[in-house]
Design an enzyme around this catalytic site. Structure first.
Site, PDB file in Angstrom:
ATOM      1  N   LYS A 136       0.824  -1.209   0.000  1.00  0.00           N
ATOM      2  CA  LYS A 136       0.000   0.000   0.000  1.00  0.00           C
ATOM      3  C   LYS A 136       0.860   1.261   0.000  1.00  0.00           C
ATOM      4  O   LYS A 136       2.073   1.205   0.167  1.00  0.00           O
ATOM      5  CB  LYS A 136      -0.934  -0.038   1.207  1.00  0.00           C
ATOM      6  CG  LYS A 136      -2.087  -1.025   0.995  1.00  0.00           C
ATOM      7  CD  LYS A 136      -3.169  -0.857   2.036  1.00  0.00           C
ATOM      8  CE  LYS A 136      -4.336  -1.779   1.724  1.00  0.00           C
ATOM      9  NZ  LYS A 136      -5.383  -1.724   2.774  1.00  0.00           N
ATOM     10  N   ARG A 172      -3.561  -9.486   5.792  1.00  0.00           N
ATOM     11  CA  ARG A 172      -4.035  -9.629   4.397  1.00  0.00           C
ATOM     12  C   ARG A 172      -2.900  -9.231   3.466  1.00  0.00           C
ATOM     13  O   ARG A 172      -2.427  -8.090   3.520  1.00  0.00           O
ATOM     14  CB  ARG A 172      -5.250  -8.715   4.193  1.00  0.00           C
ATOM     15  CG  ARG A 172      -5.867  -8.836   2.827  1.00  0.00           C
ATOM     16  CD  ARG A 172      -7.109  -7.968   2.709  1.00  0.00           C
ATOM     17  NE  ARG A 172      -7.735  -8.111   1.417  1.00  0.00           N
ATOM     18  CZ  ARG A 172      -7.354  -7.417   0.335  1.00  0.00           C
ATOM     19  NH1 ARG A 172      -6.332  -6.548   0.426  1.00  0.00           N
ATOM     20  NH2 ARG A 172      -7.973  -7.595  -0.813  1.00  0.00           N
TER      21      ARG A 172
HETATM   22  C1  LIG Z   1     -10.247  -5.475   0.376  1.00  0.00           C
HETATM   23  N1  LIG Z   1      -9.202  -4.807   1.167  1.00  0.00           N
HETATM   24  C2  LIG Z   1      -8.226  -4.003   0.708  1.00  0.00           C
HETATM   25  N2  LIG Z   1      -7.449  -3.561   1.729  1.00  0.00           N
HETATM   26  C3  LIG Z   1      -7.983  -4.103   2.876  1.00  0.00           C
HETATM   27  C4  LIG Z   1      -7.659  -4.002   4.251  1.00  0.00           C
HETATM   28  O1  LIG Z   1      -6.631  -3.253   4.673  1.00  0.00           O
HETATM   29  N3  LIG Z   1      -8.414  -4.677   5.148  1.00  0.00           N
HETATM   30  C5  LIG Z   1      -9.475  -5.421   4.733  1.00  0.00           C
HETATM   31  N4  LIG Z   1     -10.196  -6.070   5.701  1.00  0.00           N
HETATM   32  N5  LIG Z   1      -9.839  -5.558   3.435  1.00  0.00           N
HETATM   33  C6  LIG Z   1      -9.095  -4.895   2.527  1.00  0.00           C
END
Ligand SMILES: Cn1cnc2c(O)nc(N)nc21
Length: 279
Positions: free
Chosen positions: A221, A255
């Site tokens: 990110k 994630r």
């Molecule tokens: C779909 N998505 C993209 N970034 C995310 C994040 O940081 N957390 C969660 N739960 N879903 C995400």
């Protein structure tokens, strides 16, 4: 802490990775429907072989600037993939959606967890989630993906995000969603400046006060690629650093894009945390 879906459990006393399986057109080099399914199944197989615990299926891009997708289009993208995964693997499958109809259809197709970046605020989402009867991750987002990064601002980002999550927990309990079915996520990159994101990482442990599992997503990110001034695809080291910090602060689910590397990193963290707990 044990997460329960309809057919399986997940032991959250150790950290887990959630592998990102985007089935949006921009996540594929151009190719027909078969190529997309084939690519998705191969990617899923790779991440599961690497030891990832959950596959997160998303049919609508929620990156900054992304436009919304119609429900029908989102359904067309995710339901066939969830059905195909369910036939082949017994892993946890989460559906990354904010739409009530997609939640319902995805769980019917075999999804075990709802992952909603809009924390069930869309029309009908609370009711659909209550009916689905699976765990739900509620995530903080300020604004909408299209404009959330224009001028994010908070009185106190930790307190403000905490207040939001407390309100969403209450909203879920009001419609009969059991508290122990909820996971919380501060939403890195969703209406946050670089500083906001690192304040949320530095103080992540303050969200344990809700007594619920924490799910975080920082992989590739802007909090990594802007800090390092690199392309997202060159941000493995930075993303792994974020994963280590989050897990050492008690996050249970991470994630990620890079499941293979993160699984190893989490094993090192798990062993270290066990020493801290005197196990
Ligand atoms: C779909 N998505 C993209 N970034 C995310 C994040 O940081 N957390 C969660 N739960 N879903 C995400």
């Amino acid at each position: 802490m044990i997460l329960k879906s309809k057919t399986k459990t997940l032991d959250l006393s150790r950290p887990h990775t959630m592998g990102i399986l985007n089935v949006t057109p921009d996540s594929f080099s151009d190719g027909g429907r078969f190529n997309r399914m084939d690519a998705a199944l191969r990617h899923a197989e790779e991440m599961l072989a690497a030891g990832t615990s959950i596959l997160d299926i998303g049919g609508e891009s929620t990156r900054p600037g992304a436009d919304e997708v119609a429900a029908e289009q989102e359904l067309e993208r995710v339901v066939p993939v969830i059905e195909a995964l369910r036939q082949r693997f017994d892993c946890w499958i989460s559906i990354d959606t904010s739409k009530a109809l997609v939640m319902s259809e995805a769980v019917t197709a075999g999804a075990d967890l709802i992952n909603d970046v809009r924390a069930l605020r869309e029309p009908g989402a609370l009711g659909a989630a209550a009916k689905a009867g699976v765990p739900i991750c509620v995530m903080h987002m300020q604004g909408q993906p299209r404009t959330m990064q224009h001028q994010p601002s908070y009185q106190d980002v930790i307190a403000d995000v905490g207040d939001f999550l407390a309100e969403r927990i209450h909203a879920c309990e009001q419609v009969g969603i059991p508290r122990d079915q909820l996971l919380l996520d501060p939403g890195y990159g969703f209406g946050k400046t670089l500083e906001h994101n690192y304040q949320l990482l530095a103080h992540l442990d303050e969200f344990h006060r809700f007594g619920l599992p924490l799910l975080v997503g920082m992989s590739r990110k802007s909090m990594v690629f802007k800090l390092l001034n690199k392309e997202p695809a060159d941000c493995l080291a930075g993303s792994l650093a974020c994963a280590v910090i989050a897990v050492m602060k008690g996050a249970q689910i991470i994630r990620v894009h890079d499941a293979k590397e993160t699984v190893d990193v989490l094993k090192v963290c798990e062993m270290t945390l066990a020493q801290l707990r005197g196990e």
